[in-house]
Write an enzyme that holds these catalytic residues in place. Structure first.
Site, mmCIF file in Angstrom:
data_model
loop_
_atom_site.group_PDB
_atom_site.id
_atom_site.type_symbol
_atom_site.label_atom_id
_atom_site.label_comp_id
_atom_site.label_asym_id
_atom_site.label_seq_id
_atom_site.Cartn_x
_atom_site.Cartn_y
_atom_site.Cartn_z
ATOM 1 C CG ASP A 290 5.914 3.645 0.667
ATOM 2 O OD1 ASP A 290 4.731 3.439 0.363
ATOM 3 O OD2 ASP A 290 6.245 4.358 1.650
ATOM 4 C CE LYS B 268 2.393 4.579 8.076
ATOM 5 N NZ LYS B 268 1.016 4.546 8.559
ATOM 6 C CE1 TYR C 271 -2.342 3.245 2.572
ATOM 7 C CE2 TYR C 271 -3.725 2.493 0.768
ATOM 8 C CZ TYR C 271 -3.441 3.427 1.757
ATOM 9 O OH TYR C 271 -4.258 4.527 1.914
HETATM 10 P P1 KE4 Z 1 -0.617 8.311 4.670
HETATM 11 O O1 KE4 Z 1 -1.188 9.060 3.470
HETATM 12 O O2 KE4 Z 1 -1.692 7.468 5.379
HETATM 13 O O3 KE4 Z 1 0.144 9.220 5.624
HETATM 14 O O4 KE4 Z 1 0.484 7.296 4.159
HETATM 15 C C1 KE4 Z 1 0.120 6.349 3.172
HETATM 16 C C2 KE4 Z 1 1.092 5.185 3.245
HETATM 17 C C3 KE4 Z 1 2.097 5.087 2.312
HETATM 18 N N1 KE4 Z 1 3.000 4.075 2.363
HETATM 19 C C4 KE4 Z 1 2.943 3.140 3.341
HETATM 20 C C5 KE4 Z 1 3.959 2.048 3.366
HETATM 21 C C6 KE4 Z 1 1.929 3.197 4.327
HETATM 22 O O5 KE4 Z 1 1.883 2.252 5.292
HETATM 23 C C7 KE4 Z 1 0.980 4.229 4.289
HETATM 24 C C8 KE4 Z 1 -0.155 4.329 5.287
HETATM 25 N N2 KE4 Z 1 -0.297 3.242 6.191
HETATM 26 C C9 KE4 Z 1 -1.622 3.003 6.711
HETATM 27 C C10 KE4 Z 1 -1.590 1.803 7.657
HETATM 28 N N3 KE4 Z 1 -1.135 0.638 7.056
HETATM 29 C C11 KE4 Z 1 -2.172 4.224 7.392
HETATM 30 C C12 KE4 Z 1 -3.400 3.997 8.231
HETATM 31 C C13 KE4 Z 1 -4.643 4.440 7.531
HETATM 32 O O6 KE4 Z 1 -4.756 4.285 6.290
HETATM 33 O O7 KE4 Z 1 -5.520 4.966 8.266
#
Ligand code: KE4
Length: 425
Positions: free
Chosen positions: A238, A266, A143
């Site tokens: 990523d 994060k 993701y």
């Molecule tokens: P954000 O747009 O949520 O800050 O980041 C997206 C993203 C990009 N790359 C990786 C590897 C990520 O894990 C994420 C976001 N992770 C999720 C949880 N697996 C965020 C939680 C959510 O979607 O509410």
């Protein structure tokens, strides 16, 4: 036990789709109603009904130094009194950028944004512009935020709710996203052979968190590096999740593989909305205004996010920080393993530093999304709800990683193992 949370969920369900501001928070795949929290401190969360939990979500990763660290709060307060947002240059962005480039020397130049998604969107556009190629290769179950091009065979919430590749993404665009299985270099090589001179980049979670935790098999990341060199594509790590979690310098330090571009999120914002992308100066200088590739953001480099991030990245540099995470990660992992053996519950546990997943499967090795999907998600749901009842807050999905912090220590690990021991699932 959860009456106030339920009451609030009734209200929020009238205001937000699914009652939440991010799908994974909805507890849909674990069949219960989401908890509303009112306070956090150290390794603990406190909900509106007065229940206390040991937190293994950590706001999905940022809180690696624990919730409400006094130094982070102090730093935010001091800066807030001087200015919340300038929408202009200031030195706080320099301070954080200097720490990032020191900890991740592959990042020679970077740009701050406000989320991991924005960072991933930007590197996709940049890679396409730099290579003049349209396609991007990602891995099933990974993701990279909710950017159209990456909502193909995605992990995290998309996998949790087994949503088809999201509607609203035009097929013409989705066709430019190629997918392969994580840890399968042959599939990657084949993609390049079948799409000559048209793949701009490989985008990978170097340690996957969004299928649950998957580790790179020996030679996999190096293999991706070699394939990119061979075919003239960019390698993009990523590290939104792994950055500063699996090592001070992220997965690229832990596995000693140099990506051309890196995305961060994060931990880099210490819990405030910060993302970043960066890498080779030659590539990054294509970004406006030094180059023609446009990317912008009203609150990019926000002073509060910068200082929260800088304070957090200073804390992780303290002597023994990662050794401590490794010590308690090991205790947690071996403790869970032993309990599951005693209970005769087949599980596979994958852990990398302070991120781990417990897959409820008899699959001996879980090394890609198909093997992760052999997990019994109903049994995971039972496990989740039992632990919740016993004051342990896990990510509400089999396809997410548990995160723990430098504040989780002997007491928290013992309490967690006792709760798992007592649980019926
Ligand atoms: P954000 O747009 O949520 O800050 O980041 C997206 C993203 C990009 N790359 C990786 C590897 C990520 O894990 C994420 C976001 N992770 C999720 C949880 N697996 C965020 C939680 C959510 O979607 O509410």
């Amino acid at each position: 036990m959860y009456s106030k949370s339920k009451e609030l969920f009734n209200k929020s369900s009238k205001l937000f789709p699914g009652g939440v501001n991010s799908p994974v928070r909805a507890f849909k795949s674990v069949g219960s109603s989401p908890i509303f929290f009112k306070k956090s401190q150290g390794a603990y969360l406190y909900d509106v009904d007065g229940n206390e939990y040991i937190d293994y979500v950590g706001s999905w990763g940022p809180m690696i130094c624990g919730h409400g660290h006094s130094k982070v709060i102090e730093a935010i307060q001091q800066v807030a009194e001087k200015g919340i947002s300038f929408g202009a240059c200031h030195e706080y962005e320099i301070h954080l950028a200097e720490i990032i480039t020191k900890l991740m020397p592959n990042i020679e130049m970077l740009r701050f944004v406000n989320s991991g998604t924005e960072a991933c969107m930007a590197v996709a556009r940049l890679a396409r512009a730099y290579t003049k190629r349209p396609k991007i290769l990602k891995f099933n179950g990974c993701y990279h935020g909710h950017f159209d091009s990456f909502l193909v065979q995605a992990g995290s919430g998309v996998a949790t709710m087994s949503l088809p590749d999201s509607p609203g993404v035009p097929s013409e665009l989705a066709e430019l996203t190629l997918t392969a299985n994580y840890n399968n270099l042959e599939e990657v090589e084949k993609c390049f052979e079948q799409n000559p001179n048209s793949i701009a980049a490989i985008m990978v979670e170097p340690v996957v968190g969004n299928s649950g935790c998957l580790l790179p098999q020996n030679g996999f990341l190096e293999g991706l590096r070699n394939i990119c060199n061979k075919y003239g594509a960019l390698l993009i790590f990523d590290e939104v999740m792994t950055g500063f979690r699996v090592a001070k310098g992220g997965a690229q330090e832990r596995f000693n593989v140099s990506p051309d571009l890196t995305t961060l999120g994060k931990i880099v914002g210490g819990g405030l909305p910060v993302g970043a992308y960066g890498g080779k100066k030659e590539i990054m200088e294509m970004i406006a205004p030094s180059g023609p590739v446009y990317q912008a953001g009203t609150l990019s480099g926000n002073p509060l996010g910068m200082v929260a991030g800088a304070t957090t990245l200073n804390l992780i540099q303290e002597e023994g920080f990662y050794e401590n995470l490794e010590l308690y990660g090991e205790k947690l992992e071996t403790g869970i393993k032993q309990i599951m053996i005693d209970k005769e519950v087949p599980v596979t546990i994958n852990r990398c530093g302070a991120m781990l997943s417990v897959f409820f499967t008899d699959q001996k090795e879980v090394y890609n999304f198909p093997t992760a999907k052999t997990s019994d998600t109903n049994r995971f749901a039972k496990f989740f709800n039992e632990l919740l009842k016993n004051g342990i807050y896990l990510p509400p999905s089999q396809f997410e990683a548990w995160f723990f912090s430098s504040i989780h220590s002997k007491n928290e690990i013992e309490k967690t193992l006792n709760a798992i021991e007592a649980a019926q699932f």
